[in-house]
Design a protein around this motif. Structure first.
Motif, short mmCIF file in Angstrom:
data_model
loop_
_atom_site.label_atom_id
_atom_site.label_comp_id
_atom_site.label_asym_id
_atom_site.label_seq_id
_atom_site.Cartn_x
_atom_site.Cartn_y
_atom_site.Cartn_z
N LYS A 2 54.83 41.10 -27.51
CA LYS A 2 54.53 41.47 -28.88
C LYS A 2 55.37 42.68 -29.30
O LYS A 2 55.78 43.49 -28.47
N THR A 3 55.59 42.79 -30.59
CA THR A 3 56.43 43.86 -31.13
C THR A 3 55.84 45.24 -30.80
O THR A 3 56.58 46.15 -30.43
N ASP A 7 57.69 48.09 -28.69
CA ASP A 7 57.95 49.41 -29.27
C ASP A 7 57.41 50.52 -28.36
O ASP A 7 58.04 51.55 -28.18
#
Length: 139
Positions: A2-3, A7
Motif C-alpha cells: 500500500k502507498t 511512504d
C-alpha cells in the motif's frame, strides 16, 4: 504494498540516511542556520600535521608571483582563497582539546588551585586531606 506503508518505509530509510555521523549537519542558532562537516583524523599528530600543511600551502600561495592556471579557478583571487583556508584552519585549531588536556594534567597532579579544576573532585580531595591530617594529629 500500500502507498501508506511504502511512504513509511521511504521515510524510515531517509531518516536512517540523514542520521549518519559524517557529512554536512544542520546547526541552528538564534540568528543563523549553519552546516557543519565532520572530518576524520587518525590521531592528534595527524590532526596537527594537516593543519600545518594547510598553513604551509597558504604561505607558499602568498609567496608566489603567479595566479591560478586552471580555467575553472581563473575567476578566483589568490588572496580570497588563502583567506578562506586560514579561516578554516582557525576553526580547526584544537582549542577544546587543549582545554581538556590542561584539565587532565591538573587532575593527575592534584592541582586544586587550577581555575577549571572540577569542583566536586576538589571538594573530595580537600575532604580526604582533612581526614588524613586529623588522623596524623590523633596519632
Amino acid at each position: 504494498m500500500k502507498t501508506r506503508k511504502l511512504d513509511q518505509l521511504k521515510l524510515k530509510q531517509l531518516k536512517r540516511i540523514g542520521a549518519t555521523a559524517y557529512g554536512l549537519k544542520k546547526e541552528e542558532t538564534k540568528r543563523h542556520t549553519y552546516r557543519s562537516a565532520t572530518v576524520r583524523f587518525g590521531d592528534h599528530t595527524d590532526y596537527i600535521m594537516r593543519i600545518t600543511s594547510l598553513l604551509e600551502v597558504c604561505v607558499l600561495a602568498l609567496d608566489g608571483e603567479g595566479d591560478f592556471h586552471s580555467k575553472n579557478l581563473s575567476h578566483q583571487s589568490k588572496t580570497s582563497s588563502v583567506q578562506l583556508v586560514i579561516e578554516m584552519v582557525i576553526e580547526l585549531m584544537p582549542d577544546g582539546d587543549m582545554f581538556q588536556l590542561e584539565q587532565i594534567i591538573a587532575i593527575l597532579e592534584n592541582d586544586t588551585d587550577y581555575i577549571h579544576f572540577p569542583k566536586q573532585l576538589k571538594k573530595q580531595i580537600l575532604k580526604n586531606q582533612e581526614r588524613y591530617e586529623k588522623g596524623k594529629t590523633h596519632q
